[in-house]
Write an enzyme that holds these catalytic residues in place. Structure first.
Site, short mmCIF file in Angstrom:
data_model
loop_
_atom_site.label_atom_id
_atom_site.label_comp_id
_atom_site.label_asym_id
_atom_site.label_seq_id
_atom_site.Cartn_x
_atom_site.Cartn_y
_atom_site.Cartn_z
N ARG A 171 -37.44 -51.10 -20.04
CA ARG A 171 -38.34 -49.93 -20.13
C ARG A 171 -39.33 -50.01 -21.25
NH1 ARG A 171 -36.36 -48.56 -15.98
NH2 ARG A 171 -35.27 -46.69 -15.33
N GLU A 203 -46.64 -45.40 -17.25
CA GLU A 203 -46.74 -45.78 -15.86
C GLU A 203 -47.22 -44.81 -14.68
OE1 GLU A 203 -43.06 -47.84 -14.36
OE2 GLU A 203 -42.82 -48.82 -16.43
N HIS A 205 -43.46 -52.51 -11.70
CA HIS A 205 -42.01 -51.91 -11.80
C HIS A 205 -41.35 -51.88 -10.54
CE1 HIS A 205 -39.76 -48.68 -14.01
NE2 HIS A 205 -38.65 -49.44 -13.44
#
Length: 345
Positions: free
Chosen positions: A261, A290, A310
């Site tokens: 993260r 993001e 991601h």
């Protein structure tokens, strides 16, 4: 029994659920966007079970579903379920720990290799026409010699520009030695790497063996590691744990990898270290915000960074895993058996 279903899934593993009740697929299960709260609350009003991946199972949704008996979220951390509301109603919540651990671990190793050997940089250069030859040219081999396959021998040749470092013999610092961290460690050991572990929830006797050592502090790990990879959940203790001061401890030859993260990292400080070449490079699958902004320095300025959007857990195998986990636990729930994947609120 009505099962409202908006999760990603594997069809073959989902088939046993059709025998349990009426499975109503909607939302992401049909390739549609995340569902607004009002719409979800209305559509689940008469549902006995809700199975989702990303939809927000809010208090309103839970309280509006009068017959709701079970909630299932196909994620390792069901952050999109209001646990307090579920607990008040006595509704069990299923989740899928470990569903993407192998995929994420493999991606982490891929990021390490990509950064260390500059694979994406070399690929981009060739696709852009750099270092390529004239299709009509042919190399001639001098008499008495065998054909040589080198591209060129000069300062700006690919051999020099993309020269990297091997993993064998290097120390991999792993921050967080849970399901994913341990898998990363096993793969790294096969490459011949030494492991340095920091995890306050595991003791030396649980991890240490030849080639594996537990660090006593984050600072020790940052100083001694050639590669650093993070596999921690976001908590008050881990938020910003990779601080400016700790980044400053890294070797100038070290690489930083993050597929956990973005919140664990002081991103601005890491960018500065990369710009000033105080560390060798980095690779990221996650970011402070993001999706990553198109003008982010990782994209527009830095040539020593590998970035992906991601996708560490984005494999078909993950769908197989979490569908199997959820379906098997629903069958246990209906039989009144102990649940293997119940989240402890």
């Amino acid at each position: 029994m009505k099962i409202f279903f908006t999760a990603e899934y594997n069809e073959e593993e989902l088939k046993p659920l059709y025998e349990v009740g009426e499975v109503v697929k909607d939302g992401w299960a049909l390739g549609l966007p995340k569902m607004p709260e009002e719409e979800l609350a209305e559509k689940t009003r008469d549902a006995d079970m809700i199975i989702t991946s990303y939809d927000d199972i809010t208090r309103k949704v839970i309280e509006n579903a009068e017959h709701l008996k079970l909630i299932a979220c196909t994620r390792a951390t069901p952050v999109n379920v209001d646990m307090a509301a579920a607990k008040e109603r006595g509704i069990p919540v299923l989740y899928t720990p470990g569903r993407n651990s192998d995929s994420t671990a493999e991606m982490t190793i891929g990021l390490m290799l990509s950064a260390a050997r500059k694979i994406p940089m070399a690929y981009k250069a060739l696709k852009g026409g750099e270092y390529t030859g004239d299709p009509s040219s042919r190399k001639e081999t001098k008499e008495g010699l065998k054909a040589d396959v080198i591209w060129d021998m000069k300062a700006d040749a690919p051999y020099m520009v993309f020269k990297g470092t091997q993993l064998k013999g290097k120390t991999l610092g792993i921050l967080g030695y849970g399901s994913i961290g341990r898998r990363v460690g096993r793969i790294a050991r096969a490459f011949g790497m030494q492991l340095l572990i920091f995890d306050p929830f595991v003791g030396e006797v649980d991890v240490e063996e030849i080639g594996i050592k537990k660090a006593h502090s984050v600072e020790e790990l940052m100083k001694e590691s050639d590669f650093i990879t993070c596999h921690m959940k976001v908590t008050p203790e881990t938020t910003g744990i990779i601080s400016r001061e700790r980044i400053a401890l890294m070797k100038p030859t070290a690489y930083f990898i993050n597929a956990s993260r973005g919140a664990i990292l002081d991103e601005e400080a890491l960018i500065e270290a990369l710009k000033e070449k105080r560390i060798a490079g980095a690779a990221f699958d996650v970011y402070e915000s993001e999706p990553i902004a198109r003008d982010h320095p990782y994209i527009t300025e830095l040539d020593n960074v590998v970035v992906t959007p991601h996708i560490a857990g984005a494999t078909d195998d993950v769908l197989v895993n979490h569908t199997k986990q959820i379906v098997s636990d629903i069958k246990r729930f209906l039989k009144g058996e102990h649940l293997l994947y119940q989240y402890r609120y």
